[in-house]
Design a protein around this motif. Structure first.
Motif, short mmCIF file in Angstrom:
data_model
loop_
_atom_site.label_atom_id
_atom_site.label_comp_id
_atom_site.label_asym_id
_atom_site.label_seq_id
_atom_site.Cartn_x
_atom_site.Cartn_y
_atom_site.Cartn_z
N MET A 58 37.56 -44.21 -101.82
CA MET A 58 37.46 -42.87 -101.78
C MET A 58 37.18 -42.44 -100.27
O MET A 58 36.16 -42.60 -99.84
N ASN A 59 38.32 -41.64 -99.65
CA ASN A 59 38.04 -41.32 -98.43
C ASN A 59 38.20 -39.61 -98.16
O ASN A 59 39.10 -39.45 -98.35
N ALA A 60 36.98 -39.21 -97.82
CA ALA A 60 36.66 -37.78 -97.49
C ALA A 60 36.96 -37.62 -95.97
O ALA A 60 36.63 -38.58 -95.31
N LYS A 61 37.37 -36.59 -95.54
CA LYS A 61 37.64 -36.28 -94.06
C LYS A 61 37.34 -34.95 -93.50
O LYS A 61 37.40 -33.80 -94.15
N PHE A 62 36.65 -34.98 -92.38
CA PHE A 62 36.37 -33.99 -91.52
C PHE A 62 37.28 -33.95 -90.24
O PHE A 62 37.37 -34.76 -89.49
N THR A 63 37.57 -32.77 -89.89
CA THR A 63 38.44 -32.67 -88.73
C THR A 63 38.07 -31.28 -88.07
O THR A 63 37.85 -30.22 -88.68
N ASN A 64 37.88 -31.40 -86.74
CA ASN A 64 37.91 -30.24 -85.78
C ASN A 64 39.28 -29.89 -85.32
O ASN A 64 39.65 -30.64 -84.33
N ALA A 65 39.86 -28.90 -85.75
CA ALA A 65 41.07 -28.68 -85.46
C ALA A 65 41.20 -27.75 -83.93
O ALA A 65 42.07 -27.38 -83.65
N GLY A 66 40.07 -27.53 -83.55
CA GLY A 66 40.07 -26.71 -82.22
C GLY A 66 40.22 -25.25 -82.20
O GLY A 66 40.01 -24.70 -83.34
N PRO A 67 40.58 -24.78 -81.09
CA PRO A 67 41.04 -25.44 -80.11
C PRO A 67 39.72 -26.07 -78.95
O PRO A 67 39.77 -26.52 -77.98
N ALA A 68 38.52 -25.59 -79.50
CA ALA A 68 37.13 -25.73 -78.77
C ALA A 68 36.45 -27.27 -79.21
O ALA A 68 36.53 -27.16 -80.48
N TRP A 69 36.05 -27.73 -78.35
CA TRP A 69 34.84 -28.78 -78.66
C TRP A 69 33.52 -28.06 -79.00
O TRP A 69 33.58 -26.88 -78.65
N LYS A 125 29.54 -49.05 -102.03
CA LYS A 125 29.78 -49.19 -100.54
C LYS A 125 29.51 -47.75 -99.79
O LYS A 125 30.72 -47.07 -100.01
N PRO A 126 28.60 -47.22 -99.17
CA PRO A 126 28.60 -45.95 -98.72
C PRO A 126 29.39 -46.02 -97.34
O PRO A 126 29.49 -47.14 -96.72
N ALA A 127 29.69 -44.81 -96.84
CA ALA A 127 30.26 -44.91 -95.41
C ALA A 127 29.10 -44.75 -94.26
O ALA A 127 28.31 -44.50 -94.59
N PRO A 128 29.70 -45.64 -93.37
CA PRO A 128 28.72 -45.38 -91.99
C PRO A 128 28.34 -43.97 -91.71
O PRO A 128 29.22 -43.16 -92.12
N ASN A 129 27.26 -43.70 -91.25
CA ASN A 129 26.69 -42.38 -90.77
C ASN A 129 26.56 -41.30 -92.06
O ASN A 129 26.49 -40.36 -91.92
N CYS A 130 26.46 -42.21 -93.22
CA CYS A 130 26.09 -41.44 -94.56
C CYS A 130 24.79 -41.79 -95.12
O CYS A 130 24.61 -43.14 -95.24
N THR A 131 23.98 -40.81 -95.54
CA THR A 131 22.50 -41.20 -96.18
C THR A 131 22.38 -40.67 -97.41
O THR A 131 23.03 -39.51 -97.70
N LYS A 132 21.97 -41.58 -98.21
CA LYS A 132 21.95 -41.02 -99.86
C LYS A 132 20.77 -40.06 -99.99
O LYS A 132 19.76 -40.20 -99.37
N ALA A 176 20.45 -37.86 -103.04
CA ALA A 176 20.24 -37.96 -104.41
C ALA A 176 21.44 -38.98 -105.17
O ALA A 176 22.36 -39.40 -104.48
N ALA A 177 21.01 -39.25 -106.51
CA ALA A 177 22.06 -39.90 -107.01
C ALA A 177 23.52 -39.35 -106.99
O ALA A 177 23.77 -38.27 -107.40
N GLY A 178 24.48 -40.03 -106.48
CA GLY A 178 25.93 -39.98 -106.20
C GLY A 178 26.04 -38.60 -105.01
O GLY A 178 27.10 -38.09 -104.94
N SER A 179 24.85 -38.36 -104.39
CA SER A 179 25.19 -37.50 -103.20
C SER A 179 24.71 -37.97 -101.91
O SER A 179 23.72 -38.47 -101.59
N TYR A 180 25.48 -37.61 -100.99
CA TYR A 180 25.14 -38.14 -99.66
C TYR A 180 25.40 -37.21 -98.50
O TYR A 180 26.28 -36.15 -98.66
N ARG A 181 24.58 -37.32 -97.37
CA ARG A 181 24.70 -36.43 -96.43
C ARG A 181 25.30 -37.16 -95.20
O ARG A 181 24.69 -38.11 -94.68
N ALA A 192 34.45 -43.20 -95.62
CA ALA A 192 35.18 -44.18 -96.45
C ALA A 192 34.16 -44.77 -97.50
O ALA A 192 33.16 -45.53 -97.04
N PHE A 193 34.24 -44.37 -98.61
CA PHE A 193 33.31 -44.90 -99.63
C PHE A 193 34.04 -45.72 -100.67
O PHE A 193 35.19 -45.78 -100.72
N THR A 194 33.34 -46.68 -101.13
CA THR A 194 33.83 -47.58 -102.31
C THR A 194 33.15 -47.13 -103.52
O THR A 194 31.88 -47.38 -103.77
#
Length: 389
Positions: free
Chosen positions: A225-236, A260-267, A269-274, A291-293
């Motif tokens: 399961m791959n969720a995605k964040f994008t900064n489409a800009g134009p600014a950083w 298997k949780p994604a790197p930079n993600c912390t559990k 609650a059950a089934g919920s990650y930040r 990227a989660f498994t």
């Protein structure tokens, strides 16, 4: 509003830190010792105003006023101008050198211009370059910083420097100003330098976008399961307060377990990650894939999860409709999840809308057959405009 920093930007090697500390200790000894015939210099930087509402593509000038408030003259002095990556030095005189420095630890990439003035700086006098340094505002500028310092030593060429370029314009000299020109007070803890940091804000925006996922498989399968964040800009987006720019909250569909949780993600609650970004800034056009498994434990009718930005204020993002997206689950033989994928409805897409196809333990042909058997032909997604990922 003026903002000053009481500490010098740290060097990146122990030997340089040790040398700097030794120099400061020596100057402190001079400061507390009885006045001698030779005396000692003492540098103080003039005030710097904050700079707001700049237009990307424009520029502004930096005064660089300073005083020698000591009792001894100087034969040479250096003015340094450091800017974060939304700003740039482009038109430098030949007595200045530009250093492009890569991101390091909690500091973003920055550009340093160090200008050498090989002329006498008299005790009790105030000076400024005869021509102010110009700083360009780049197209991805938004929240940036400018740091100006005056020093008896050259502070350029720190570790992480990827490019060094000497200016090609006519050399600039210092000009003496009236003695009553406003400047700050020399700091007795570092008489050999003084510096200040001010905010620089551009009139721009950034578009944060989230993409959900569609996963498919049988009960007992392990799927991606791959969720995605994008900064489409134009600014950083840079957090000058050194706090996270934002966080992404991910909730898994019912009937699944994260193996298997994604790197930079912390559990949380059950089934919920930040999930975070690893730094205090997000560059323009950057993409973070979480990227989660998952293991499919059981079929739950209508089960779906979500991916959403947290409640952090994003005043630079004028449209928040694409800040949420759905995670849909299709369990073979049980039907596909249904329902909206964000704050608005829309036509489903698997190549750049609110959903993204992810891997499954099923062969591709089998997965396609399962989707067709479930009779699923459309998904609701959030989409404000065509994505650029």
């Amino acid at each position: 509003m003026l903002r000053t920093a009481s500490d010098r930007r740290p060097r990146r090697t122990a030997s340089r830190v040790t040398a700097a500390a030794t120099g400061v200790v020596g100057l402190l000894a001079l400061a507390v010792a009885p006045a001698s015939a030779d005396g000692a210099p003492a540098l103080a930087l003039g005030p710097l105003p904050s700079v707001d509402a700049l237009k990307p593509g424009g520029s502004f000038e930096v005064p660089g006023t300073f005083a020698n408030q000591g009792t001894a003259d100087l034969d040479k002095v250096y003015l340094s101008y450091s800017v974060t990556r939304g700003l740039a030095h482009r038109e430098l005189p030949s007595n200045c050198v530009r250093y492009e420095v890569t991101a390091f630890d909690e500091a973003p990439g920055h550009s340093d211009a160090v200008c050498e003035f090989d002329q006498k700086v008299r005790a009790g006098s105030v000076y400024a370059p005869e021509k102010p340094l110009k700083v360009n505002v780049l197209g991805h500028a938004l929240y940036d910083t400018l740091r100006v310092s005056v020093s008896m030593t050259d502070s350029g060429g720190e570790d992480g420097t990827k490019e060094t370029v000497r200016g090609t314009g006519p050399a600039v000299r210092l000009t003496e100003l009236p003695s009553d020109t406003p400047v700050g007070e020399a700091d007795p803890e570092h008489l050999d330098w003084d510096g200040a940091t001010v905010p620089v804000t551009a009139d721009s925006s950034a578009d944060f976008r989230l993409t959900g996922a569609r996963v498919a498989g049988r009960v007992g399968d392990t799927v991606a399961m791959n969720a995605k964040f994008t900064n489409a800009g134009p600014a950083w987006v840079y957090s000058r307060k050194m706090i996270p720019v934002s966080r992404v909250l991910i909730r898994m569909p019912a009937g699944t377990t994260v193996t298997k949780p994604a790197p930079n993600c912390t559990k949380v609650a059950a089934g919920s990650y930040r999930c975070g970004f690893g730094n205090f800034w997000v560059e323009e056009n950057s993409v973070f894939t979480y990227a989660f498994t998952l293991r499919i434990d059981k079929a739950v009718p209508g089960a779906r999860g979500s991916v959403a930005l947290d409640a952090t204020a994003h005043p630079y993002d004028p449209d928040r409709k694409n800040d949420t997206a759905a995670i849909l689950l299709d369990v073979d033989g049980a039907g596909l999840s249904t329902g909206g994928t964000g704050s608005t409805g829309g036509t489903g897409s698997t190549d750049g809308g609110g959903l993204a196809s992810t891997g499954s333990a099923l062969p591709l042909v089998g997965a396609a057959a399962a989707v067709l058997a479930a009779g699923a032909g459309a998904f609701l997604v959030v989409r404000r405009r065509a994505t650029r990922d």
